[in-house]
Write a protein that holds these residues in place. Structure first.
Motif, PDB file in Angstrom:
ATOM      1  N   GLY A 103       0.809  -1.219   0.000  1.00  0.00           N
ATOM      2  CA  GLY A 103       0.000   0.000   0.000  1.00  0.00           C
ATOM      3  C   GLY A 103       0.838   1.263   0.000  1.00  0.00           C
ATOM      4  O   GLY A 103       0.539   2.214  -0.720  1.00  0.00           O
ATOM      5  N   VAL A 104       1.898   1.264   0.793  1.00  0.00           N
ATOM      6  CA  VAL A 104       2.780   2.438   0.833  1.00  0.00           C
ATOM      7  C   VAL A 104       3.485   2.614  -0.519  1.00  0.00           C
ATOM      8  O   VAL A 104       3.623   3.739  -1.016  1.00  0.00           O
ATOM      9  CB  VAL A 104       3.792   2.322   1.994  1.00  0.00           C
ATOM     10  CG1 VAL A 104       4.899   3.354   1.870  1.00  0.00           C
ATOM     11  CG2 VAL A 104       3.074   2.474   3.325  1.00  0.00           C
ATOM     12  N   LEU A 105       3.908   1.517  -1.127  1.00  0.00           N
ATOM     13  CA  LEU A 105       4.563   1.617  -2.444  1.00  0.00           C
ATOM     14  C   LEU A 105       3.599   2.145  -3.500  1.00  0.00           C
ATOM     15  O   LEU A 105       3.967   2.987  -4.330  1.00  0.00           O
ATOM     16  CB  LEU A 105       5.140   0.266  -2.850  1.00  0.00           C
ATOM     17  CG  LEU A 105       6.329  -0.218  -2.026  1.00  0.00           C
ATOM     18  CD1 LEU A 105       6.734  -1.632  -2.430  1.00  0.00           C
ATOM     19  CD2 LEU A 105       7.500   0.734  -2.169  1.00  0.00           C
ATOM     20  N   PHE A 106       2.360   1.662  -3.471  1.00  0.00           N
ATOM     21  CA  PHE A 106       1.376   2.173  -4.427  1.00  0.00           C
ATOM     22  C   PHE A 106       1.019   3.628  -4.130  1.00  0.00           C
ATOM     23  O   PHE A 106       0.754   4.402  -5.049  1.00  0.00           O
ATOM     24  CB  PHE A 106       0.119   1.309  -4.442  1.00  0.00           C
ATOM     25  CG  PHE A 106       0.169   0.222  -5.476  1.00  0.00           C
ATOM     26  CD1 PHE A 106       0.145   0.519  -6.833  1.00  0.00           C
ATOM     27  CD2 PHE A 106       0.237  -1.104  -5.100  1.00  0.00           C
ATOM     28  CE1 PHE A 106       0.193  -0.477  -7.786  1.00  0.00           C
ATOM     29  CE2 PHE A 106       0.283  -2.111  -6.045  1.00  0.00           C
ATOM     30  CZ  PHE A 106       0.258  -1.793  -7.391  1.00  0.00           C
ATOM     31  N   THR A 107       1.019   4.008  -2.872  1.00  0.00           N
ATOM     32  CA  THR A 107       0.759   5.404  -2.528  1.00  0.00           C
ATOM     33  C   THR A 107       1.874   6.301  -3.061  1.00  0.00           C
ATOM     34  O   THR A 107       1.612   7.403  -3.550  1.00  0.00           O
ATOM     35  CB  THR A 107       0.591   5.569  -1.006  1.00  0.00           C
ATOM     36  OG1 THR A 107      -0.501   4.744  -0.594  1.00  0.00           O
ATOM     37  CG2 THR A 107       0.318   7.005  -0.626  1.00  0.00           C
ATOM     38  N   ALA A 108       3.107   5.815  -2.996  1.00  0.00           N
ATOM     39  CA  ALA A 108       4.229   6.567  -3.581  1.00  0.00           C
ATOM     40  C   ALA A 108       4.061   6.688  -5.093  1.00  0.00           C
ATOM     41  O   ALA A 108       4.310   7.751  -5.681  1.00  0.00           O
ATOM     42  CB  ALA A 108       5.554   5.896  -3.235  1.00  0.00           C
ATOM     43  N   ALA A 109       3.605   5.611  -5.726  1.00  0.00           N
ATOM     44  CA  ALA A 109       3.361   5.653  -7.180  1.00  0.00           C
ATOM     45  C   ALA A 109       2.222   6.627  -7.500  1.00  0.00           C
ATOM     46  O   ALA A 109       2.285   7.367  -8.482  1.00  0.00           O
ATOM     47  CB  ALA A 109       3.032   4.260  -7.701  1.00  0.00           C
ATOM     48  N   TRP A 110       1.193   6.635  -6.669  1.00  0.00           N
ATOM     49  CA  TRP A 110       0.069   7.559  -6.843  1.00  0.00           C
ATOM     50  C   TRP A 110       0.544   9.003  -6.698  1.00  0.00           C
ATOM     51  O   TRP A 110       0.183   9.868  -7.493  1.00  0.00           O
ATOM     52  CB  TRP A 110      -1.018   7.239  -5.824  1.00  0.00           C
ATOM     53  CG  TRP A 110      -2.156   8.209  -5.816  1.00  0.00           C
ATOM     54  CD1 TRP A 110      -2.389   9.182  -4.894  1.00  0.00           C
ATOM     55  CD2 TRP A 110      -3.212   8.321  -6.774  1.00  0.00           C
ATOM     56  NE1 TRP A 110      -3.532   9.883  -5.214  1.00  0.00           N
ATOM     57  CE2 TRP A 110      -4.055   9.378  -6.356  1.00  0.00           C
ATOM     58  CE3 TRP A 110      -3.534   7.633  -7.936  1.00  0.00           C
ATOM     59  CZ2 TRP A 110      -5.190   9.744  -7.063  1.00  0.00           C
ATOM     60  CZ3 TRP A 110      -4.672   8.006  -8.638  1.00  0.00           C
ATOM     61  CH2 TRP A 110      -5.474   9.048  -8.207  1.00  0.00           C
ATOM     62  N   TRP A 111       1.362   9.270  -5.671  1.00  0.00           N
ATOM     63  CA  TRP A 111       1.894  10.613  -5.472  1.00  0.00           C
ATOM     64  C   TRP A 111       2.680  11.060  -6.707  1.00  0.00           C
ATOM     65  O   TRP A 111       2.502  12.181  -7.188  1.00  0.00           O
ATOM     66  CB  TRP A 111       2.801  10.651  -4.239  1.00  0.00           C
ATOM     67  CG  TRP A 111       3.465  11.981  -4.066  1.00  0.00           C
ATOM     68  CD1 TRP A 111       2.948  13.085  -3.472  1.00  0.00           C
ATOM     69  CD2 TRP A 111       4.756  12.347  -4.549  1.00  0.00           C
ATOM     70  NE1 TRP A 111       3.850  14.119  -3.553  1.00  0.00           N
ATOM     71  CE2 TRP A 111       4.969  13.690  -4.221  1.00  0.00           C
ATOM     72  CE3 TRP A 111       5.757  11.655  -5.238  1.00  0.00           C
ATOM     73  CZ2 TRP A 111       6.135  14.365  -4.540  1.00  0.00           C
ATOM     74  CZ3 TRP A 111       6.914  12.326  -5.561  1.00  0.00           C
ATOM     75  CH2 TRP A 111       7.098  13.670  -5.209  1.00  0.00           C
ATOM     76  N   TYR A 112       3.538  10.173  -7.224  1.00  0.00           N
ATOM     77  CA  TYR A 112       4.314  10.546  -8.403  1.00  0.00           C
ATOM     78  C   TYR A 112       3.407  10.749  -9.615  1.00  0.00           C
ATOM     79  O   TYR A 112       3.640  11.651 -10.424  1.00  0.00           O
ATOM     80  CB  TYR A 112       5.385   9.505  -8.719  1.00  0.00           C
ATOM     81  CG  TYR A 112       6.214   9.935  -9.902  1.00  0.00           C
ATOM     82  CD1 TYR A 112       7.170  10.923  -9.760  1.00  0.00           C
ATOM     83  CD2 TYR A 112       5.990   9.411 -11.169  1.00  0.00           C
ATOM     84  CE1 TYR A 112       7.910  11.367 -10.840  1.00  0.00           C
ATOM     85  CE2 TYR A 112       6.721   9.844 -12.257  1.00  0.00           C
ATOM     86  CZ  TYR A 112       7.668  10.819 -12.093  1.00  0.00           C
ATOM     87  OH  TYR A 112       8.375  11.265 -13.168  1.00  0.00           O
TER      88      TYR A 112
END
Length: 142
Positions: A103-112
């Motif tokens: 989830g944190v990795l996907f949130t980082a991808a979402w932020w980018y």
């Protein structure tokens, strides 16, 4: 012969191509990938927790919400809805601990996708304006 679409009927030679939003494309890709992850999470939890169908239903609803979010990210509240779904995906870690990391990795991808995509969109607009200005200054007289 197939019917032409509205865009095809209205096309004329030398029509400038409409700029597509990199931010929207990036965000849609992230949301679609998250929908698959939500489905796989539901399948994993279904198998781990005595074949409880609630996990499949909840994962299916989350996946549908993630897919529907692709259609509303152009609206003012769409990005906020995407952020909410990121939190829901991270909350999946309470049922499967590895989802905290995913989830944190996907949130980082979402932020980018949101901030990096917006930066690319601004650069594309500036590049298109510079090209239009150059074209206007260098028109050849026939």
């Amino acid at each position: 012969m197939a019917k032409l679409t509205k865009a095809q009927r209205e096309w004329k030679p030398n029509t400038p191509k409409k700029l597509r939003s990199t931010k929207m494309m990036f965000a849609s890709v992230v949301l679609m990938l998250e929908a698959f992850v939500a489905l796989f999470l539901g399948l994993a939890l279904f198998g781990i927790h005595d074949k409880n169908p609630v996990y499949l239903v909840v994962a299916g609803v989350l996946a549908v919400l993630l897919v529907l979010a692709c259609g509303v990210i152009r609206k003012a509240w769409g990005i906020a809805f995407g952020w909410f779904l990121q939190l829901v995906l991270i909350a999946g870690g309470f049922w499967e601990v590895s989802m905290f990391i995913v989830g944190v990795l996907f949130t980082a991808a979402w932020w980018y996708a949101i901030y990096g995509g917006a930066k690319i969109d601004r650069e594309n607009v500036a590049r298109a304006q510079a090209q239009a200005q150059w074209d206007a200054e260098h028109t050849e007289q026939a």
